[in-house]
Design an enzyme around this catalytic site. Structure first.
Site, PDB file in Angstrom:
ATOM      1  N   SER A  12     -23.837 -22.071   5.511  1.00 33.73           N
ATOM      2  CA  SER A  12     -24.840 -22.869   6.210  1.00 33.73           C
ATOM      3  C   SER A  12     -25.517 -22.002   7.256  1.00 33.73           C
ATOM      4  CB  SER A  12     -24.183 -24.070   6.896  1.00 33.73           C
ATOM      5  OG  SER A  12     -25.082 -24.735   7.768  1.00 33.73           O
ATOM      6  N   TYR A  34     -17.586 -27.476  12.037  1.00 28.72           N
ATOM      7  CA  TYR A  34     -18.404 -27.163  10.863  1.00 28.72           C
ATOM      8  C   TYR A  34     -18.976 -25.757  10.967  1.00 28.72           C
ATOM      9  CZ  TYR A  34     -22.089 -27.713   7.338  1.00 28.72           C
ATOM     10  OH  TYR A  34     -22.896 -27.559   6.247  1.00 28.72           O
TER      11      TYR A  34
END
Length: 265
Positions: A141, A154
């Site tokens: 990401s 995350y």
């Protein structure tokens, strides 16, 4: 038809980027093991078969070693080997800050998002090496590149995925196996759908993704196309890289943006 007769595993194939990639791999001739914890993976396999493709669904926890080995074994048994592993499954873990995140949540995010891709490399690579090579794509990401795009748990997990891709590429030297990380920006998936749905209901969809130069969020198919590129022979000399597909979000530090034709205030 870049994947004719190639055996492919896609984790997180029940929805979002994973489903879009599974459908795209199959459309280009790939034989797909569609893996997901959710029963929606059965629908993904059905969509592929209805379109004339080859697919086998399997329910797995991507962060569980026994489940990952089952998926690899299914690909070998059903399709004769393994040429592509797209380790895409992941969870968000919410948006709590460092101090409000408990260790149970942090550990679970790392288990699925980082240990899962590690298990994918660990068990896919030996099969690929024995047959002469392959390609592994790990979903990271832009949150793994720098802060501001996800929660601490995350973001840390995705930074680990990027480093895992570079480390694995090095440790697989001579095996003819390429390992790369795909770094999506804001994309409309099951994980982010509440954000997109809220914006639609409030008449503010044009504000979603407004911080990147393209001024919009992405659709899963756009990220799937990047994943297919990295997995294909078109990327035959791309190895150990983290490729951002984020509308340009990660291309700049915070600045006073230059609007087209005028200066932003």
């Amino acid at each position: 038809m870049r994947f004719v007769d190639r055996s492919i595993i896609v984790t997180g194939a029940g929805s979002g980027i994973g489903r879009a990639a599974a459908l795209a791999f199959a459309k280009e001739g790939g034989r797909v093991v569609a893996a997901d914890l959710s029963e929606t993976v059965d629908e993904t396999a059905r969509l592929i078969r209805d379109a004339g493709g080859a697919a086998e669904p399997i329910r797995i926890d991507a962060g569980d070693e026994a489940d990952v080995t089952r998926a690899v074994a299914l690909a070998v048994e059903r399709f004769g080997g393994l040429h592509v592993m797209f380790a895409n499954a992941g969870i968000s873990g919410g948006m709590a800050n460092i101090f409000d995140t408990d260790i149970t949540l942090f550990s679970e995010v790392l288990r699925v998002n980082l240990i899962g891709p590690w298990l994918a490399v660990k068990h896919a690579a030996p099969v690929m090496a024995a047959q002469g090579g392959g390609a592994i794509v790990l979903t990271a990401s832009v949150a793994g590149l720098r802060s501001g795009a996800g929660s601490p748990a995350y973001s840390a997990s995705k930074a680990g995925v990027i480093n895992l891709a570079t480390t694995a590429a090095q440790q697989l030297s001579g095996a003819n196996i390429r390992v790369n990380a795909l770094c999506p920006g804001l994309t409309e998936t099951g994980m982010t759908r509440p954000t997109f749905d809220y914006a639609r209901e409030a008449g503010k969809l044009d504000r979603v993704g407004r911080l990147n130069p393209l001024r919009r969020g992405a659709q899963p198919e756009e990220l799937a196309r990047v994943a297919l590129f990295l997995a294909s022979d078109d990327a035959s000399y791309v190895n150990g890289q983290a490729l951002a597909a984020d509308g340009g979000l990660s291309s700049s530090h915070p600045v006073t943006r230059q609007e087209y034709g005028r200066t932003a205030v």
